[in-house]
Design an enzyme around this catalytic site. Structure first.
Site, PDB file in Angstrom:
ATOM      1  N   LYS A 128     111.407 -30.518  23.922  1.00 23.93           N
ATOM      2  CA  LYS A 128     112.822 -30.575  24.324  1.00 23.93           C
ATOM      3  C   LYS A 128     113.089 -31.629  25.400  1.00 23.93           C
ATOM      4  CE  LYS A 128     113.962 -25.818  23.133  1.00 23.93           C
ATOM      5  NZ  LYS A 128     114.565 -24.569  23.546  1.00 23.93           N
ATOM      6  N   ASP A 133     121.245 -24.112  23.360  1.00 23.10           N
ATOM      7  CA  ASP A 133     120.591 -22.928  23.937  1.00 23.10           C
ATOM      8  C   ASP A 133     121.507 -22.238  24.951  1.00 23.10           C
ATOM      9  OD1 ASP A 133     118.180 -23.044  22.556  1.00 23.10           O
ATOM     10  OD2 ASP A 133     117.263 -24.393  24.012  1.00 23.10           O
TER      11      ASP A 133
END
Ligand code: ATR
Length: 291
Positions: free
Chosen positions: A70, A106
């Protein structure tokens, strides 16, 4: 069928043997009438970096990104959404007006789950976050953005907390920031003072893991229950959640967050409203089958 009629999406990460995103995303694609596949792209960091430089040639039109890439992807993309930039992590790569963009769904997924399943409205509340690794950043950003009064971060390694707070303090100066280690008395006080306790650590993934908060550190629920949220969804009920439940508090695992972040990613790729309910149900079924 023409190649153009067949659409490809995928997830980048390593390892990916346990990912449930394909089953959830393919159920959604089918329900939207989109012919396509969601590929598991278990790749080395070298390959991921190579891909980032050659996205123009990609026949995969949208990616999810998971552990451990990420941050790498965030650094490797020129165009980032404001969320991805602030969080410092990308979990979705999509195309917008001919450009490849790194986004982060997220934070959205966490907030959606917190509000819709947990009926928890962060504004003015006090949050305690356990852990300061990759996944804590999206949670902290989501809460700070939503107007929480204070965020205390508890972590084993203090230097990581300091770096996190330094970063987020600049973005959210109105939030009262606190930092503690895993000392029992400090944890007890922090839990007592919090409305929301979120576990973002990996403690609880393995059956032999001890709970980070023993029963004596969690007060019995009064008229205003606290919400204990664990980002872990497999097992469905970690010791952290079991203990909190035992003390009479409200608990929630991370399955709702996983489904909601996936739905938002699909919307970034297709521009269509994602069937979140179906994705969540498919995920829960797959989790049950996995045991
Ligand atoms: P993720 O991307 O899933 O957040 P990570 O970046 O590796 O994973 O972060 C894992 C978090 O779990 C960290 O906060 C880590 O604490 P440290 O920063 O001290 O390493 C925490 N963690 C992992 N194992 C732990 C343990 N046994 N006890 C306490 N904290 C632990």
């Amino acid at each position: 069928m023409k190649a153009a009629d067949f659409r490809l999406f995928g997830i980048l990460g390593f390892p990916l043997s346990h990912t449930l995103s394909p089953v959830m995303q393919e159920a959604a694609l089918q329900s939207l009438g989109i012919k396509g596949f969601y590929l598991v792209l278990e790749q080395s960091e070298k390959n991921v970096k190579h891909l980032l430089k050659n996205l123009k040639q990609s026949s995969v039109e949208g990616f999810n990104v998971t552990v451990p890439y990420k941050e790498v992807v965030c650094k490797g993309l020129k165009n980032l959404t404001p969320e991805a930039k602030a969080i410092g992590a990308v979990n979705t790569i999509f195309q917008k007006r001919g450009k490849w963009v790194g986004g982060n769904t997220d934070a959205y997924g966490f907030l959606y789950s917190l509000k819709s399943e947990g009926k928890f409205l962060p504004r003015g509340k006090r949050a305690l976050i356990l852990g300061s690794g990759g996944s804590s950043k999206a949670v902290i950003y989501a809460l700070a953005r939503s107007g929480v009064k204070s965020i205390t971060i508890a972590n084993r390694t203090q230097s990581k907390v300091q770096a996190l707070i330094r970063r987020f303090k600049k973005l959210f100066p109105k939030v009262v920031w606190g930092q503690i280690g895993l000392d029992k008395e400090d944890l007890k006080t922090a839990v007592r003072d919090a409305d929301l306790v979120v576990n973002t650590t990996s403690v609880g993934l393995k059956p032999k893991d001890k709970a980070l908060l023993s029963v004596t550190l969690i007060p019995k629920a009064g008229p205003r229950k606290k919400l204990f949220y664990d980002l872990i969804y497999n097992p469905a009920e970690t010791k952290f959640l079991k203990t909190a439940k035992l003390r009479g508090h409200q608990t929630l695992n991370g399955a709702g967050m996983l489904a909601a972040q996936g739905a938002k990613s699909l919307e970034c790729w297709t521009g269509k409203k994602a069937p979140l309910k179906l994705m969540y149900q498919t995920l829960l079924k797959a989790l049950k089958t996995k045991g």
